[in-house]
Design an enzyme around this catalytic site. Structure first.
Site, mmCIF file in Angstrom:
data_model
loop_
_atom_site.group_PDB
_atom_site.id
_atom_site.type_symbol
_atom_site.label_atom_id
_atom_site.label_comp_id
_atom_site.label_asym_id
_atom_site.label_seq_id
_atom_site.Cartn_x
_atom_site.Cartn_y
_atom_site.Cartn_z
ATOM 1 N N CYS A 80 35.064 33.007 42.619
ATOM 2 C CA CYS A 80 33.723 33.589 42.686
ATOM 3 C C CYS A 80 32.739 32.480 43.077
ATOM 4 O O CYS A 80 32.737 31.410 42.473
ATOM 5 C CB CYS A 80 33.358 34.169 41.319
ATOM 6 S SG CYS A 80 31.648 34.738 41.221
ATOM 7 N N CYS A 136 30.324 31.658 39.862
ATOM 8 C CA CYS A 136 30.747 31.072 38.573
ATOM 9 C C CYS A 136 32.114 30.396 38.645
ATOM 10 O O CYS A 136 32.606 29.899 37.653
ATOM 11 C CB CYS A 136 30.760 32.158 37.497
ATOM 12 S SG CYS A 136 32.146 33.309 37.682
ATOM 13 N N CYS A 153 32.866 40.533 39.530
ATOM 14 C CA CYS A 153 33.436 39.400 38.798
ATOM 15 C C CYS A 153 33.290 39.667 37.301
ATOM 16 O O CYS A 153 32.201 39.995 36.829
ATOM 17 C CB CYS A 153 32.694 38.121 39.190
ATOM 18 S SG CYS A 153 33.137 36.699 38.174
ATOM 19 N N CYS A 179 30.694 36.865 35.653
ATOM 20 C CA CYS A 179 29.247 36.795 35.922
ATOM 21 C C CYS A 179 28.661 38.065 36.544
ATOM 22 O O CYS A 179 27.488 38.081 36.905
ATOM 23 C CB CYS A 179 28.937 35.598 36.813
ATOM 24 S SG CYS A 179 29.358 35.881 38.538
ATOM 25 N N CYS A 210 38.578 45.004 49.436
ATOM 26 C CA CYS A 210 37.789 44.638 50.610
ATOM 27 C C CYS A 210 36.610 43.797 50.132
ATOM 28 O O CYS A 210 35.652 44.324 49.566
ATOM 29 C CB CYS A 210 37.326 45.912 51.309
ATOM 30 S SG CYS A 210 36.418 45.587 52.818
#
Ligand SMILES: [Zn+2]
Length: 170
Positions: A90, A93, A135, A138, A158
């Site tokens: 991510c 984070c 995510c 976060c 995707c």
């Protein structure tokens, strides 16, 4: 006692009753999509920041995609056609999200994977039309998941390359 006095007292009792009921039975706070998912993120880690704090940390395109649920342009991310061994994290984070071995060429113009690196790396939220992928640490918007992916899962995650950062295998 006049009829209109009785009516007034009746109204006051009714209002009092409604207020009393509301006071005794407060509405439960609406749960967030993360809470509804029931997902426990890796190591129970959570990163919660204000939009102003994210704006300081991210570029404008990263903020638009991850915090405002934007979608990058087709084939705009250099990660779409990257096939190096490593892990996609991510961008907000650094929670590890996808392994390069589960990446496939979906010919959609967006980085596509058939499974997250761990079941709790992400959570999903169905908006009645599409299933959003976020995510689990976060709440960054990452993209969407569709059911026309390859085996073994049949899923196509995707993703926006803008929401990811690539960490090459050593
Ligand atoms: Zn994150």
């Amino acid at each position: 006692m006049k009829a209109n006095h009785l009516f007034l007292i009746g109204c006051l009792l009714l209002i009092g009753g409604i207020l009393g009921w509301r006071w005794l039975h407060p509405e439960p706070a609406r749960k967030s999509a993360f809470e509804r998912s029931g997902v426990v993120p890796p190591q129970g880690r959570r990163v919660v920041k204000t939009d102003a704090e994210w704006e300081e940390l991210l570029t404008a395109p990263q903020f638009y995609v991850t915090r405002e649920k934007g979608t990058e342009g087709r084939n705009s991310s250099p990660l779409t056609h990257l096939h190096q061994a490593g892990v996609y994290e991510c961008v907000c984070c650094h929670n590890p999200l996808f392994a390069s071995r589960t990446k496939f060429d979906s010919r959609t113009g967006w980085p596509s994977f058939y499974v997250p690196i761990a079941p709790n790396a992400v959570y999903t939220d169905f908006d009645g039309r599409r299933t959003e992928v976020l995510c689990s640490v976060c709440d960054a918007h990452l993209g969407h998941v569709f059911t026309d992916g390859p085996e073994p899962t049949g899923l196509r995650y995707c993703m926006n390359g803008t929401a990811l950062t690539f960490k090459p295998a050593r």
